[in-house]
Design a protein around this motif. Sequence first.
Motif, short mmCIF file in Angstrom:
data_model
loop_
_atom_site.label_atom_id
_atom_site.label_comp_id
_atom_site.label_asym_id
_atom_site.label_seq_id
_atom_site.Cartn_x
_atom_site.Cartn_y
_atom_site.Cartn_z
N ASN A 9 9.38 1.52 7.58
CA ASN A 9 9.72 1.43 5.36
C ASN A 9 8.47 1.51 5.48
O ASN A 9 7.19 1.28 5.75
CB ASN A 9 10.37 -0.07 4.96
N LEU A 10 8.41 1.93 3.81
CA LEU A 10 6.84 1.88 3.00
C LEU A 10 6.33 0.59 2.53
O LEU A 10 5.21 0.53 3.11
CB LEU A 10 7.39 2.41 1.90
N PRO A 14 2.41 2.01 4.27
CA PRO A 14 2.49 2.64 2.63
C PRO A 14 1.87 4.07 2.36
O PRO A 14 2.34 4.38 1.53
CB PRO A 14 1.58 1.62 1.95
N ASP A 15 0.69 4.50 3.58
CA ASP A 15 0.60 5.74 3.54
C ASP A 15 1.10 7.31 3.83
O ASP A 15 0.88 8.05 3.64
CB ASP A 15 -0.24 5.61 4.78
N PHE A 53 12.89 0.64 0.80
CA PHE A 53 12.47 2.11 1.72
C PHE A 53 12.54 3.39 2.57
O PHE A 53 10.92 2.95 3.42
CB PHE A 53 11.28 3.43 0.43
N LEU A 54 13.40 3.66 3.62
CA LEU A 54 13.13 3.97 5.41
C LEU A 54 12.64 5.64 5.53
O LEU A 54 13.21 6.24 4.51
CB LEU A 54 14.49 3.41 5.69
N VAL A 61 5.18 11.26 11.96
CA VAL A 61 4.57 12.52 9.87
C VAL A 61 6.69 11.93 10.41
O VAL A 61 7.10 12.08 10.94
CB VAL A 61 4.73 14.00 10.69
N PRO A 62 6.70 12.03 8.70
CA PRO A 62 7.85 11.84 8.34
C PRO A 62 9.33 13.48 8.42
O PRO A 62 8.70 14.83 9.30
CB PRO A 62 7.77 12.19 6.69
#
Length: 66
Positions: A9-10, A14-15, A53-54, A61-62
Amino acid sequence: MGKFVFVVNLAERPDLLEPALALGDIGAEFMKHDQIGALMRARRLAVRWPEYFLVVLDGDVPAPGR
């Protein structure tokens, strides 16, 4: 996608805010057509509630959804 994917999660990462948001908006199409739905944008949700927020990671990388 690689062999392993991870979900974070963010609040933990947070990056990943900008790379995750670069993948596109969230929510169903109907949410984009009323006043309440307009409040539920990805950036607003991610900043207000980062713990919910997952982000799916492929390596570091997302990963885009399928």
